[in-house]
Design a protein around this motif. Structure first.
Motif: not given
Lengths: 527, 527
Positions: A189-200
């Protein structure tokens, strides 16, 4: 500190759901960060935003979409060590592997950007009017591919970057013109949160409609199920287990409207060792295959879980050398305690079946870490293999089963008994191949990719790649989830009949303003 | 005398099953010929033969496949009046229509022959090796489309030739390299038997493996169900009702292995009349639409069952003229007593709903014949339409419902309330179109083909045609069942990695012996 809130339409939501955390699989120790489970209300909001964004995003000009995809790649690259360290901590995968995967992830995004910008991927077909045709004139008909609508992407555990939040599914769906909602894999989930923020961030930078991207957390199955069943969801992409994939298929079957659900459910990727090469260089085969079986702790959809050969002196040498090599493969941390436990249980159960014989297990087990994989190779006769379905089940991890046939006819029977596969491989001397065309045909018939003298692991991301095979390796063998072809899962053709240029998409206008390849009156041309 | 035995692998079987007959729908009188229902044993034999033939047929050279397709066209054409008269007698359709359909059927077969012979349809993609790439060399990967396996085709009642035994589904599946098993539509078994014999003869003439074609009879649903559920069936194509299509989908969901099931389930094909054209030339619209609504007794998947317009003086003129025209449309024989009964019942039930008002019914009913269609048009307000789902159900026959909106916003609400459609149409003055882009976008979003100033009936068979739209008009909007694109339902990509030319299909060999268009290292070329 990682923000573990759900992202709806590129913006963080208030903390609403129940919190969960994640542990380092190599130590079992809790990692920093709390992640908040989404709920039905959030899901409705997300799909509404995605549906609204779709109306704008699907008509976004190719160059603008390409800019967005490149901005995502740049934002992910800019995360650097923060992302790499977190992905390593959450997955147990080595730093080198994660660095490679980061390159693959940003490379994929840029590859789709290039493809979208070039533009010919829309398969434009133009049949111009024939007003003098008898008995009735022919209309002007022009067709191209258009985005299908909001796509739900499930992050995969075994590729925390390349098949997760900004992985191949997301990149291809965004390239197609579809908003994406990612259901985060709870193992990273942490990796996902970081990448999700990057896409946003990339979406905002490049002026995309907010609803183009959302990211939802769940430690269980509720959110994923609700997303698949939501009537505003227009397609689903998943990479994972047969059990997981089929659960999504069943959920989709309960929907009011049918939608494409592409599930890649892994396979055992049979490798045939032909007699000539076994006789000539069994040790070379071992060097290749001990590595492929145990790469990434065997946690690849294309892991060679099945080796087929005919009894011979060369095969005996191969077995001895393979056993020796496997014993010296150091253990590695598996992705999750669940995967580690499953691997151990399945391997043990299979080894307890009648007729199977252990060749070797790894002797280098790191006892200072937990969830350590034990590389294992075993052997069984062709007769026993065919008689017992258990032997052809996937064992996700560094496992391979060598099936020994008495002769080529029996080897062909083994192939005929197999279900659909992502890949099949032939190891051969060049001279012996022409004798085995029926084997080659049989392998082609059951798989999406046929490899000669290589290993199935290491899936090249390119236009010619096919990563999708007959059921049950994927839910629909007509599509691929790796390579630029992955975009075709998320588009549908629309034909325009008798419209003026001014009202047609640029791809279909007579003067071809985007300078793309098109099929005009049955000829390929850029005119 | 027509031979009504089942055809397994291009040969007649002994009489085994129960016999059934068929009647002329215009008189109710029994036609000559007895047809014998297939059984489970026959089905197994058929699929075994198809599976065996597949191994040979899929690798048949393009020119040979083209010869086979053209031989089918020739054999059908050679049947001449025998076939035409039987199809007229079984369908109740006029001779002129059947002659036209025969031309379309043979034309389709020849079109697929040309496409297969030209060869570029296989979407060959070649990414050559990069041996000096770091950190790891790139393999040579080459992909093309290959046949998926035995295809089950269901004959459609409304196109006894063009969407039946040798119709678009069969032609595209055979062109793809797939053996075909046709489940005959019980409304035209004699026509089917004649065409089945023609295909079998063509297969023998051109040296195809016998299992390439089979033809099975059933007056009920047992044989179709067993074919769909048979594990050796690899794809299904169907054109018919929503109920029929969904029944097949449900059966396929019970299979062990997932396969593509393409069902075209019809739609109501909304037509939007914009204010300008209604004001300028309402009578011209009527001339076009009274014909389209009642063509072939309205028994087309693309029949314009829904007309949308904004209240205006022009619309009043349109309504009056449409009513007058419909009253003068002579009745026509419907395809079957069942279809006739359903049409009458549904039309009556719908006319009994609140808020609907009859505009006109045909007054020219032929009382000397039975199963006569009564062309009917009615009107309802946008509010009532949106409130009552019944109004958006397909009524298969010469029926159309005019929905009257107060303004453009309400008209857009009507569009937003609609399910997926095969087609949508806009009737407009050229100048007014730019004001209605949101309407145009909304129509594109729900349909597979968008028509300007034409009628949805009369589906052109060409490369650019899209006959397939969002659910429930078809089961998978990503494919078409009309036009050369129909072939893509029955193929899957296979990638070959690091093979020598001598072992690759000719389509992928480096020197491009078939001279086809290919994507080589991301460039389109014939090199």
């Amino acid at each position: 500190m990682i923000n573990g809130n759900n992202i709806i339409a590129c913006n963080y939501t208030e903390i609403e759901g129940q919190a969960f955390t994640v542990a380092d699989p190599s130590t079992g120790e809790k990692l920093s960060g709390e992640f908040y489970e989404a709920d039905t209300l959030i899901i409705d909001k997300t799909l509404n935003a995605a549906t609204a964004a779709f109306k704008v995003y699907k008509n976004t000009m190719p160059a603008t979409k390409a800019k967005f995809l490149r901005a995502i790649a740049n934002e992910i690259a800019a995360l650097g060590d923060v992302l790499i360290n977190r992905a390593v901590a959450e997955s147990g995968l080595p730093v080198g592997r994660i660095i490679g995967e980061m390159g693959r992830t940003t490379g994929q995004l840029r590859m789709f950007a290039d493809m979208v910008e070039e533009g010919s991927w829309v398969d434009a077909v133009i049949d111009t009017a024939q007003l003098d045709r008898v008995p009735i004139p022919r209309s002007d008909i022009r067709r191209m591919l258009t985005a299908i609508g909001p796509v739900v992407v499930f992050g995969a555990s075994n590729f925390p970057l390349a098949f997760s939040v900004a992985g191949g599914d997301t990149a291809s769906a965004l390239a197609a013109g579809c908003p994406v909602i990612v259901k985060v894999h709870p193992a990273h989930p942490g990796t996902s949160a970081l990448v999700g923020a990057a896409i946003s961030k990339a979406a905002k930078e490049t002026g995309m409609p907010d609803g183009v991207f959302s990211l939802l957390f769940d430690s269980g199955y509720t959110v994923g199920a609700a997303l698949v069943k939501h009537e505003q969801t227009k397609a689903v992409a998943f990479t994972g287990s047969y059990k997981g994939g089929m659960a999504l298929i069943k959920l989709a079957q309960e929907r009011k409207s049918l939608i494409p659900v592409f599930t890649e459910m892994g396979s055992i990727n049979p490798v045939v060792l032909l007699p000539g090469i076994l006789d000539a260089q069994p040790e070379v085969l071992v060097a290749k295959y001990a590595g492929s079986i145990t790469l990434g702790a065997g946690q690849f959809c294309t892991n060679p879980g099945l080796i087929l050969a005919i009894r011979s002196a060369g095969l005996d040498r191969f077995i001895t050398a393979l056993g020796g090599a496997i014993e010296l493969v150091p253990s590695a941390t598996m992705l999750t305690p669940g995967i580690w436990k499953n691997y151990g249980t399945l391997a043990e159960e299979t080894l307890a079946e009648n007729g199977i014989e252990l060749i070797a297990k790894s002797k280098l087990i790191n006892t200072e870490k937990v969830n350590q994989s034990v590389a294992t190779v075993a052997t069984v006769s062709a007769k026993n293999f065919i008689a017992n379905k258990k032997f052809s089940e996937e064992i996700f991890g560094p496992w391979s089963l060598l099936v020994v046939a008495d002769d080529i006819a029996e080897l062909e029977q083994v192939i005929a008994s197999l279900d659909g596969q992502l890949t099949t491989t032939v190891m051969a001397q060049k001279e012996e191949l022409p004798q085995y065309t029926s084997v080659l045909n049989a392998l082609t018939e059951i798989s999406g990719r046929v490899i000669l003298n290589g290993v199935p692991t290491g899936v090249e991301v390119c236009a010619a790649m096919q990563h999708g095979g007959p059921f049950p390796s994927t839910s629909d063998s007509r599509f691929t989830s790796v390579g630029t072809g992955a975009i075709y899962r998320f588009v549908r053709p629309v034909a325009w009949q008798d419209w003026d240029d001014s009202l047609l998409p640029p791809e279909l206008q007579s003067n071809n303003p985007l300078n793309i390849w098109r099929q005009v009156n049955n000829n390929w041309t850029k005119e």
